[in-house]
Each structure stands twice: as C-alpha cells, then as structure tokens.
Design an enzyme around this catalytic site. Structure first.
Site, PDB file in Angstrom:
ATOM      1  N   HIS A   1     -26.428 -49.652 -11.047  1.00 21.70           N
ATOM      2  CA  HIS A   1     -27.390 -50.255 -11.876  1.00 21.70           C
ATOM      3  C   HIS A   1     -29.018 -49.757 -11.285  1.00 21.70           C
ATOM      4  O   HIS A   1     -29.135 -49.595 -10.273  1.00 21.70           O
ATOM      5  CB  HIS A   1     -27.541 -51.789 -11.851  1.00 21.70           C
ATOM      6  CG  HIS A   1     -28.116 -52.507 -12.740  1.00 21.70           C
ATOM      7  ND1 HIS A   1     -29.404 -52.836 -12.874  1.00 21.70           N
ATOM      8  CD2 HIS A   1     -27.692 -53.139 -13.871  1.00 21.70           C
ATOM      9  CE1 HIS A   1     -29.732 -53.639 -13.854  1.00 21.70           C
ATOM     10  NE2 HIS A   1     -28.607 -53.841 -14.475  1.00 21.70           N
TER      11      HIS A   1
ATOM     12  N   GLU B   1     -20.954 -55.333 -16.485  1.00 17.77           N
ATOM     13  CA  GLU B   1     -19.992 -54.840 -17.509  1.00 17.77           C
ATOM     14  C   GLU B   1     -18.552 -54.780 -16.919  1.00 17.77           C
ATOM     15  O   GLU B   1     -17.833 -54.784 -17.936  1.00 17.77           O
ATOM     16  CB  GLU B   1     -20.414 -53.190 -17.789  1.00 17.77           C
ATOM     17  CG  GLU B   1     -21.746 -52.941 -18.384  1.00 17.77           C
ATOM     18  CD  GLU B   1     -22.236 -53.574 -19.684  1.00 17.77           C
ATOM     19  OE1 GLU B   1     -21.523 -54.735 -19.917  1.00 17.77           O
ATOM     20  OE2 GLU B   1     -22.916 -52.936 -20.435  1.00 17.77           O
TER      21      GLU B   1
END
Ligand code: ACO
Length: 382
Positions: free
Chosen positions: A260, A318
C-alpha cells in the site's frame, strides 16, 4: 529549476485539510469522521455512514429515517440510463465501464421525478442509484430482466435483493454493510483526489464521480480484489501456496492484495473485513476457503519480506474484500463496482468539502524536455 526533487506520484504531499478521514500509515490507523474504522464499520448502517460523512455527525432516528426514505425514493433509473445499460450489455462491456458510463447520465431525472432545489440532489441520486445500476446491469449481462427495487429494504439489502432475486439474510446484509462502510472513505486516494480536482474547478458532483470511477478501476487502486481471489483459487490447496507465490514473484508479478502506498503496517481495514469474513464463513466448505486464504496471506507476507526486505509490504484491504464479497456470493466482476458503491459516499462528501473550500487544485510540473527545437516543414522530416 526548483531546488528540491519533485514528489513523483505526489507521494507524501499534503494537498488539503479534511475532516472526513485520517489515514495513519505508520501506525495502521484509519479514522472516519472521528470514528476508528473498527468502531463504526461493523455497527453502522450504510445510510448512517453517508449521513455521517455528509454532516460530520451521526443522524438521530428521524434524520436517519428521512435519508433512508429519500435514498429509497431515488432508486428508479432515468430511462436513458436503462437504455444505455441494455446497449452496454449487448456489447458485454465490463461492469465497471457500464457503471462509469451510466454514472454520467445521472444528471438526468427519472420518469416522474420532479425538478429538485435540493443542493444535494445529485449526490443523493448517485449514492442511491449506484447499486441499482450494478445489479440491473449484471442481470442484463446474464440475459435476465432487472428486478425493481424494494423500498422496504435498506440500501445494502436492496442491492443484494435486486442482484440475487431474494432478500438477503441479516448476516449477509450486515457483511455487505460492514464492507461498504469500511471502504466509504480513505483520505486522498487516487479516485477521491480525482473527484476533488474536478469539483475544485467549479464542476459538478456527477462529473466528479464519473471521473473517480475511471481512477478507481485500475488494478493499482480498486481493481485488485478480483485478482486477489483468483490467486487464492489458483493456489487451491495450502501445500501449493509457497510454490505458486514464489513463481509469481520470480516472474516479477505483484501479489494482489498486498502493499500500500500509505500503510507500512497491516491495513486496519483488513482486520475489520477479516472479522466480517469470519462471521460469514460458517459452513465447512466456506471454512476450507477461509483457512486457505489465511494460509496464503501468511505465506505471501513471509515471501514478500524475503523478496523485498524492509519494504514492509503488508496485507491491504483488497485481500479480505475478496473473501467477504465472495462469501455473499458476488461474482468477482462485481468486486470493483461494489467498491464504488461504498466509496461514492466519500467521493460526494469530499465534493462538498472541496466546494466549501472553494480553491482550485492546480499543482505544477517540472519541465525536463528541450526548449529550443525548430519547426521543420513536413517534406523535410524523415
Ligand atoms: N507484490 C510484489 N511486489 C510488490 C508489491 C506486491 N503486491 N507491492 C509493491 N511491490 C514492490 C514493487 O515491485 C516495488 O519494487 P521495486 O522498488 O524493486 O521496483 C516496491 O515494492 C514498491 O512498489 P511501488 O509500486 O513503488 O509502491 P507504491 O506505493 O507505488 O504501490 C501499490 C502501492 C500500487 C498498492 C502496490 O503495493 C501494488 O501494486 N500492490 C498490488 C496491487 C494491490 O493490491 N492494489 C490494491 C491497493 S489497495 C487500494 O487501492 C484500495
């Protein structure tokens, strides 16, 4: 020439102040309008979340009922939207593209809808109609007719009803609501930034959310949960996890659902969604998938640390999104559109915040090309 190196990808650049969400990537903290994500996401209804983001406080019972009723009353699509969805389905356009195209038609009124003086009308219409577009389009793709909305059902439950043809169990509706709340806002991510740039020019909410969907669909932003689940299915059994993941990394592939830009520790949303997945996956077959996924996660984290030591590539939202949405029987093609159904709450709220700020977003670029080229007539060019 500027003295300092430009922040490529605007990494670390603070572009505005916001009261909507705090993303603390060093400590793995997400606060949405004052509430830690783990406090609000599993408890609030999506309508409460929308009210919170738009008004900076939770609604009282009457305000919540009013918003519920208003959103439910806006679920009918304009005729042009439905026509567009039928054409898109005939060409088998991806669902997220159909949503982007249909979103831009939402400035139109539905049949029988009176002209509104409510400044938030467009925001309410897009929030109310995103799930209707996605559910209707999915049915059209499958050769079925769209199902009319059930005004008695809440936002999340009605989406599943329109998609699957039956009212969902309270557990499934809760899991979806937790998911939508969890992804409702997340600082200046790419799609929210896109929406704010558009609103900052004095443009409108429908233009902003249409642009935001375009930014969301890329695999580096919202397009990852489908591939993350595909990866778990491709692995199939725990014993194969290491071999398959090692081969992917050796080929230079990215492991979807990991890494991320902001979080350098585990994404706090992954924990909220892990909780929702655990509550959902109760049967034996489901538990097998859940156990496999947690094994894949642990193996991926170990291999990523080996592959990029010190990079701190951790599980992102996700990975567990894929498990939750699969658990409520959403096909993978609907994962990114479903992300948009949640995130549109944040996009619209950022639109209001940007409007109130009234300042054009206009950064600069550093020119690195030549300056003294001469124009050659066409016949002299090789
Ligand atoms: N698997 C393997 N390697 C990775 C991964 C990954 N998932 N993520 C990053 N890396 C590597 C990159 O190859 C790069 O290596 P290099 O410096 O040797 O070239 C390094 O780690 C840094 O990667 P960047 O892409 O520069 O980091 P950035 O902060 O720009 O990217 C991103 C973040 C795009 C999310 C990235 O981690 C990624 O591609 N992850 C997989 C896709 C994914 O899960 N996307 C969903 C993100 S969550 C969301 O948007 C809602």
């Amino acid at each position: 020439m500027p003295d300092s190196k430009p922040a490529v990808g605007l990494e670390g650049v603070v572009a505005a102040q916001t009261r909507l969400s705090l993303v603390d990537g060093q400590n793995g903290v997400l606060v949405i309008a004052g509430f830690p994500v783990e406090e609000i996401a599993p408890k609030a209804s999506f309508e409460e979340m929308v009210f919170l983001l738009w008004n900076d406080r939770l609604p009282n019972a009457r305000e919540l009922e009013d918003l519920r009723r208003e959103l439910a009353s806006l679920r009918t699509l304009p005729v042009a939207t439905t026509r567009l969805l039928r054409d898109a389905a005939a060409q088998k356009a991806p669902v997220i593209d159909a949503l982007r195209m249909a979103a831009s038609t939402l400035s139109l009124r539905a049949h029988g809808e009176t002209e509104s003086t409510d400044p938030r009308r467009d925001a309410k219409a897009v929030v109310a109609r995103f799930p209707v577009i996605v559910a209707s389009y999915w049915r059209l793709l499958e050769g079925k007719e769209p199902i009319p909305a059930d005004p008695g059902l809440g936002h999340a439950a009605n989406f599943l009803f329109m998609l699957q043809g039956k009212a969902p169990s309270p557990e499934r509706a809760r899991a979806l609501e937790t998911y939508l709340n969890t992804v409702s806002d997340h600082g200046f991510n790419a799609s929210t930034f896109t929406a704010r740039v558009i609103v900052s020019t004095g443009s409108d909410v429908v233009s902003a959310i249409t642009g935001a969907i375009g930014a969301l669909k890329g695999p580096l932003h919202g397009g990852a949960p489908g591939p993350a689940l595909d990866m778990v299915f491709e692995i199939g059994e725990k014993a194969r996890a290491e071999e398959v993941l090692r081969a992917k990394l050796a080929r230079g592939e990215r492991l979807m659902g990991f890494g991320h830009r902001v979080y350098k520790v585990r994404d706090p949303r992954a924990d909220v969604l892990n909780g929702a997945a655990k509550a959902l996956y109760k049967g034996d077959a489901d538990k097998r998938l859940y156990d496999l996924a947690t094994h894949v996660e642990a193996t991926a984290l170990r291999l990523l640390e080996e592959h990029k030591p010190g990079r701190s590539l951790k599980t992102n939202v996700e990975f567990y999104t894929a498990l939750v949405l699969h658990g409520i029987e959403l096909p993978t093609d609907l994962f990114t559109p479903c992300f948009a159904i949640g995130r549109v709450a944040g996009w619209t709220a950022h639109g209001f915040e940007q409007q109130a700020l009234g300042k054009l977003i206009r950064p600069q670029s550093e020119y690195v090309g030549p300056r003294d080229r001469k124009y050659a007539p066409l016949e002299r060019r090789s």
